[in-house]
Design an enzyme around this catalytic site. Structure first.
Site, mmCIF file in Angstrom:
data_model
loop_
_atom_site.group_PDB
_atom_site.id
_atom_site.type_symbol
_atom_site.label_atom_id
_atom_site.label_comp_id
_atom_site.label_asym_id
_atom_site.label_seq_id
_atom_site.Cartn_x
_atom_site.Cartn_y
_atom_site.Cartn_z
ATOM 1 N N LYS A 140 -1.234 -9.563 2.675
ATOM 2 C CA LYS A 140 -0.713 -9.025 3.773
ATOM 3 C C LYS A 140 -1.503 -8.043 4.634
ATOM 4 C CE LYS A 140 3.181 -6.098 3.718
ATOM 5 N NZ LYS A 140 2.735 -4.941 4.367
ATOM 6 N N GLU A 198 -1.574 -5.611 8.335
ATOM 7 C CA GLU A 198 -0.686 -4.953 9.684
ATOM 8 C C GLU A 198 -1.121 -5.558 10.980
ATOM 9 O OE1 GLU A 198 0.059 -0.786 8.966
ATOM 10 O OE2 GLU A 198 1.202 -1.186 6.952
ATOM 11 N N GLU A 213 9.156 -4.460 10.520
ATOM 12 C CA GLU A 213 9.289 -3.348 10.005
ATOM 13 C C GLU A 213 10.057 -2.372 10.912
ATOM 14 O OE1 GLU A 213 6.775 -1.175 7.191
ATOM 15 O OE2 GLU A 213 8.114 0.642 7.267
ATOM 16 N N ASP A 254 -1.112 -6.103 -0.432
ATOM 17 C CA ASP A 254 -1.421 -5.465 0.783
ATOM 18 C C ASP A 254 -2.984 -5.352 0.810
ATOM 19 O OD1 ASP A 254 0.445 -5.025 2.873
ATOM 20 O OD2 ASP A 254 1.231 -3.303 1.904
ATOM 21 N N ASP A 299 0.823 -1.251 0.009
ATOM 22 C CA ASP A 299 0.171 0.083 -0.179
ATOM 23 C C ASP A 299 0.785 1.313 0.075
ATOM 24 O OD1 ASP A 299 0.681 -0.091 2.709
ATOM 25 O OD2 ASP A 299 -1.222 0.138 3.605
ATOM 26 N N SER A 300 2.231 0.985 0.019
ATOM 27 C CA SER A 300 3.090 2.185 -0.378
ATOM 28 C C SER A 300 2.869 2.625 -1.577
ATOM 29 C CB SER A 300 4.558 1.802 -0.045
ATOM 30 O OG SER A 300 5.100 0.840 -0.801
#
Ligand code: KIV
Length: 275
Positions: free
Chosen positions: A118, A120, A187, A88, A49-50
């Site tokens: 993925k 978080e 991270e 993501d 999602d960056s």
């Protein structure tokens, strides 16, 4: 059988089996063309999602939507053949309930054909991870600095730099492992902590600002090829594409202004009669 059919994509069990073995090489990609290049050398391609920051110039990943992830996930699947593609889950698409997470993840998997998602969060997402895995969705965890939480954590700061703060991060690592994640991104975590977690848990750790001891490494492609204006401490620049792109654009602009482009070889002549 065509040559293409013989190339088998790596799967979540393949990546899981790499624990303690040959390091897992991973980069982000959001487009078919970069995916084709990255695919030759990487085991995992993350459609992160960056992309909100890299492609759209957003300040954070918070505004990224499921539709944005699906569009780019599809492009990356089309550009790659061998690497496992992980997409993501964006902020707001999975946190409300495990059912919401399944509906979003199923959409991502059906509409992109990717191999895993993925998300978080450690302990707070463990129940959701278990729910997804039990229903056929391979999950990569993401702990330590979780950028989607920027509005509650306040800044993109490294985690666990005081030993007294290690406990919750270790608990997160254990929680995603016990819930059935096949790997976990760590991270921006103090190096000795990332090393310890890698030693302690049974699934591969993929470091970004973690430790060389992690089972794999990931970077944002544009950061490491010199296209991002600002990069975090954990990025090594392996290329400086910014200046070459600028030089190409500058030369193109000068050629157009001087009517030196297009040349005769770039235009279509009329057909010769009779041919
Ligand atoms: O969105 C992303 O690119 C990521 C990596 C930094 C791990 O989550």
């Amino acid at each position: 059988m065509s040559v293409q059919d013989e190339i088998r994509r790596l799967t979540a069990p393949d990546i899981r089996a790499r624990k303690g073995g040959e390091p897992i090489v991973s980069l982000t990609s959001y487009h078919a063309h970069t995916a084709r290049l990255v695919d030759k050398y990487c085991d995992v391609i993350l459609v992160g999602d960056s992309l909100g920051m890299v492609m759209h110039g957003l300040e954070t990943t918070v505004p990224v939507t499921l539709d944005m992830m699906i569009l780019q996930g599809h492009a990356v699947m089309r550009g790659s053949k061998r690497a496992m593609v992980v997409v993501d889950m964006p902020f707001g698409s999975y946190e409300a309930s495990k059912e919401q997470a399944f509906i979003s993840a199923a959409r991502v998997m059906k509409e992109t054909g990717c191999g895993a998602i993925k998300l978080e969060g450690g302990r707070r997402m463990a129940e959701t991870i278990r729910f997804l895995v039990e229903r056929g969705v391979p999950v990569m965890g993401h702990i330590g600095l979780t950028p989607q939480s920027i509005n509650t954590i306040g800044s993109f700061r490294a985690q666990g730099r005081d030993e007294k703060d290690w406990g919750p991060i270790e608990d997160d690592a254990r929680a995603v492992t016990d819930a059935g994640a096949f790997a976990v991104v760590i991270e921006a975590v103090a190096e000795p902590l990332a090393r310890k977690i890698t030693k302690d848990i049974a699934i591969p750790t993929i470091g970004i600002g973690g430790s060389v001891a992690c089972d794999g490494q990931i970077l944002v492609l544009e950061d490491m090829i010199g296209l991002s204006p600002r990069v975090p401490k954990f990025v090594r620049r392996y290329g400086e594409l910014g200046p070459s792109i600028e030089a190409a654009v500058k030369t193109y602009a000068a050629d157009v202004r001087a009517r030196a482009f297009p040349g005769p070889e770039h235009v279509y002549p009329m057909r010769t009669k009779g041919k």
